[in-house]
Design an enzyme around this catalytic site. Structure first.
Site, mmCIF file in Angstrom:
data_model
loop_
_atom_site.group_PDB
_atom_site.id
_atom_site.type_symbol
_atom_site.label_atom_id
_atom_site.label_comp_id
_atom_site.label_asym_id
_atom_site.label_seq_id
_atom_site.Cartn_x
_atom_site.Cartn_y
_atom_site.Cartn_z
ATOM 1 C CG HIS A 273 -2.087 0.907 1.080
ATOM 2 N ND1 HIS A 273 -2.026 2.255 1.333
ATOM 3 C CD2 HIS A 273 -3.338 0.643 0.662
ATOM 4 C CE1 HIS A 273 -3.222 2.788 1.085
ATOM 5 N NE2 HIS A 273 -4.038 1.838 0.666
ATOM 6 C CG ASP A 328 -8.432 -4.463 -3.163
ATOM 7 O OD1 ASP A 328 -9.632 -4.287 -2.921
ATOM 8 O OD2 ASP A 328 -7.740 -3.645 -3.796
HETATM 9 C C1 SDX Z 1 -6.323 -0.153 -3.028
HETATM 10 O O1 SDX Z 1 -4.448 4.313 -2.095
HETATM 11 C C2 SDX Z 1 -5.454 3.754 -1.471
HETATM 12 O O2 SDX Z 1 -5.859 4.136 -0.440
HETATM 13 C C3 SDX Z 1 -6.059 2.542 -2.215
HETATM 14 C C4 SDX Z 1 -7.059 1.674 -1.441
HETATM 15 C C5 SDX Z 1 -8.377 2.402 -1.204
HETATM 16 O O3 SDX Z 1 -9.095 2.030 -0.269
HETATM 17 O O4 SDX Z 1 -8.723 3.291 -1.996
HETATM 18 O O5 SDX Z 1 -6.521 1.262 -0.199
HETATM 19 C C6 SDX Z 1 -7.460 0.427 -2.274
HETATM 20 O O6 SDX Z 1 -6.096 0.248 -4.149
HETATM 21 C C7 SDX Z 1 -5.449 -1.203 -2.374
HETATM 22 C C8 SDX Z 1 -4.246 -1.629 -3.219
HETATM 23 C C9 SDX Z 1 -4.655 -2.751 -4.184
HETATM 24 N N1 SDX Z 1 -3.583 -3.098 -5.071
HETATM 25 C C10 SDX Z 1 -2.896 -4.272 -4.993
HETATM 26 O O7 SDX Z 1 -3.107 -5.085 -4.096
HETATM 27 C C11 SDX Z 1 -1.900 -4.502 -6.096
HETATM 28 C C12 SDX Z 1 -0.580 -4.971 -5.521
HETATM 29 N N2 SDX Z 1 0.039 -3.867 -4.773
HETATM 30 C C13 SDX Z 1 0.826 -2.984 -5.423
HETATM 31 O O8 SDX Z 1 1.069 -2.983 -6.767
HETATM 32 C C14 SDX Z 1 1.384 -1.801 -4.660
HETATM 33 O O9 SDX Z 1 1.708 -2.196 -3.378
HETATM 34 C C15 SDX Z 1 0.482 -0.551 -4.638
HETATM 35 C C16 SDX Z 1 0.039 -0.150 -6.047
HETATM 36 C C17 SDX Z 1 -0.749 -0.819 -3.801
HETATM 37 C C18 SDX Z 1 1.291 0.614 -4.025
HETATM 38 O O10 SDX Z 1 2.285 0.958 -4.902
HETATM 39 P P1 SDX Z 1 3.451 1.993 -4.591
HETATM 40 O O11 SDX Z 1 3.198 2.775 -3.370
HETATM 41 O O12 SDX Z 1 3.711 2.754 -5.854
HETATM 42 O O13 SDX Z 1 4.686 1.054 -4.265
HETATM 43 P P2 SDX Z 1 5.653 0.382 -5.303
HETATM 44 O O14 SDX Z 1 4.858 -0.382 -6.306
HETATM 45 O O15 SDX Z 1 6.585 1.431 -5.840
HETATM 46 O O16 SDX Z 1 6.431 -0.620 -4.404
HETATM 47 C C19 SDX Z 1 7.448 -0.214 -3.481
HETATM 48 C C20 SDX Z 1 8.321 -1.424 -3.218
HETATM 49 C C21 SDX Z 1 8.876 -2.019 -4.520
HETATM 50 O O17 SDX Z 1 10.076 -2.688 -4.164
HETATM 51 P P3 SDX Z 1 11.493 -1.978 -4.552
HETATM 52 O O18 SDX Z 1 11.479 -1.749 -6.030
HETATM 53 O O19 SDX Z 1 11.490 -0.681 -3.758
HETATM 54 O O20 SDX Z 1 12.528 -2.956 -4.103
HETATM 55 O O21 SDX Z 1 7.539 -2.480 -2.616
HETATM 56 C C22 SDX Z 1 7.458 -3.586 -3.528
HETATM 57 C C23 SDX Z 1 7.859 -3.045 -4.897
HETATM 58 O O22 SDX Z 1 8.357 -4.042 -5.735
HETATM 59 N N3 SDX Z 1 6.029 -4.009 -3.563
HETATM 60 C C24 SDX Z 1 5.619 -5.245 -3.783
HETATM 61 C C25 SDX Z 1 4.214 -5.198 -3.705
HETATM 62 N N4 SDX Z 1 3.830 -3.948 -3.446
HETATM 63 C C26 SDX Z 1 4.938 -3.232 -3.358
HETATM 64 N N5 SDX Z 1 6.278 -6.371 -4.048
HETATM 65 C C27 SDX Z 1 5.533 -7.485 -4.243
HETATM 66 N N6 SDX Z 1 4.173 -7.508 -4.196
HETATM 67 C C28 SDX Z 1 3.500 -6.386 -3.912
HETATM 68 N N7 SDX Z 1 2.159 -6.393 -3.871
#
Ligand code: SDX
Length: 403
Positions: A273, A328
């Protein structure tokens, strides 16, 4: 290519302000909700999500979010009655849905239908409290009916008319099956709606506020937010979680699956998140609800996989990067137990989030200034137009890397 010292200076100065994905950049002042991502706190209008999930109903919570205070008994009764009265949708909208391809995603159908409401209620009297009230009531009332109607139509059936004897969540379940739902199932869905109703400046709410800031109609505001919610990085993740659990298939496969995702930089759905660096408080409540439901309605084969996944993700990256289950992750397991098809999971999120979008719409109107951020131009200048028959070499596009 940077042409002048002035351009270069401008870019260097602005680059300090630039944040990918606007991470951490405040986009509005808001009183609607509050998140502390380090402590795992979520409040709507100052009231904790745990308390609302336990004591309130979705419609009361929607009132709280949109009008900024808990309603009196009469105010709540009046609001509920108005919503009940406006649940039906015009037959033109149902006929329009009959032209949608049945194979289309219900979120696309919802986005189109939400926008179509604007055709019927076109007056944009944004300074008229009655217009605002009517739009709030219509959107809360009709969005679930439209989700259920598309589901019935794609199965070749006529939509089921709303049942005036049933409350908000129970009526939605009824419109999917034409059977009065189990009271526990309806109660749990209502709590799920409360949990999904609002979440500060997430992508779809930002989208809603940007659209609202142009002073367009509220149906366009909700339609643009629905389109934004649909993506797999946002609300669409709840559907992807179930697909992922099916793909994993067994508890033994969890560890290799996580290792493969991390090695290939594939996101594990339902985890991570932008704001929470601990387990999302909504995920904890949803997990408890799922356990209650499984106790009453029977065990779910994917629950053990989900638990193991949470454990393994925490072990590999959770503690290091703050990647824990988000809202989710457990919701899909709940909806599956309620007999809801997987591709309706995100529309259910949308039904609930309409409350938050409308609260932000009202808040935006009260202080409106059109959203118009700037950009950092990293393209070229003063290029000549090349006649088509002289374009032997493609102009290389400049990537963002290196800036
Ligand atoms: C919702 O914003 C809100 O409030 C949203 C929400 C709401 O109520 O409205 O809470 C609802 O959208 C929940 C999120 C649902 N999405 C997912 O479950 C999809 C999987 N999660 C992600 O893709 C990710 O965590 C996000 C999109 C939710 C957040 O993305 P960010 O803040 O841009 O973080 P990032 O993708 O840049 O990740 C930062 C680091 C990375 O590692 P490094 O490159 O720094 O080494 O964390 C890792 C990422 O690779 N990472 C994950 C991960 N999420 C982050 N690695 C593996 N699996 C994951 N799910």
């Amino acid at each position: 290519m940077i042409d002048s010292l002035q351009d270069w200076l401008f870019m260097v100065t602005k680059m300090d302000d630039f944040k990918d994905g606007l991470a951490g950049v405040p986009a509005a002042k808001s009183r609607v909700s509050y998140v502390d991502g380090e402590k795992g706190i979520l409040e709507y209008r100052g009231i904790s999500i745990q308390e609302l999930a336990q004591k309130s109903s979705f419609i009361e919570t929607a009132y709280l979010l949109i009008w900024g205070k808990l309603p009196t008994a009469e105010e709540l009764e009046e609001f509920q009655t108005e919503i009940r009265y406006h649940r039906r949708v015009k037959y033109h909208i149902r006929d329009m849905m009959k032209c949608f391809p049945g194979s289309g995603h219900p979120m696309d159908a919802l986005q189109t239908s939400a926008a179509a409401l604007g055709l019927f209620y076109a007056r944009r009297a944004l300074d008229d409290p009655q217009y605002i009230r009517a739009a709030v009531v219509r959107l809360l009332a009709k969005i679930p009916t439209m989700v259920a109607a598309f589901h019935m139509i794609r199965k070749g059936n006529d939509p089921i008319q709303p049942n005036d004897d049933l409350d908000y969540a129970a009526n939605f379940l009824y419109m999917l099956t034409e059977r009065k739902p189990d009271p526990l199932a309806a109660q749990i869905l209502d709590i799920c709606y409360t949990l999904h109703a609002e979440h500060t400046m997430n992508a779809s709410t930002f989208s809603a506020r940007v659209t609202a800031s142009t002073l367009t109609d509220p149906y366009a505001v909700v339609a643009s937010a629905v389109g934004t919610l649909a993506g797999p990085l946002h609300g669409g993740a709840n559907e992807e979680v179930l697909i992922m659990l099916e793909e994993i298939g067994s508890v033994e496969n969890v560890r290799p699956y996580v290792e493969k995702c991390l090695a290939t930089k594939q996101k594990i759905m339902g985890f991570g998140h932008r704001v929470y660096k601990v387990k999302d408080p909504r995920a904890t409540i949803l997990q408890n609800l799922a356990e209650q439901l499984f106790e009453k309605m029977g065990h779910d084969e994917y629950y053990a996989i989900a638990i193991e996944l949470e454990k393994v993700v925490e072990e590999y990256v959770g503690r290091e990067k703050g990647i824990y289950p988000n809202v989710d992750f457990y919701s899909g397991l709940l909806y599956r137990k309620l007999g809801i098809p997987t591709d309706l999971f995100t529309p259910i999120f949308a039904i609930a989030r309409v409350a938050g979008w409308l609260a932000h719409w009202k808040e935006q109107l009260a202080v409106n200034k059109i959203y118009r951020p700037t950009q950092i131009y990293v393209g070229e200048h003063n290029l000549s137009y090349i006649p088509i028959d002289e374009r032997v070499v493609a102009i290389p596009s400049e990537g963002m890397d290196g800036f």
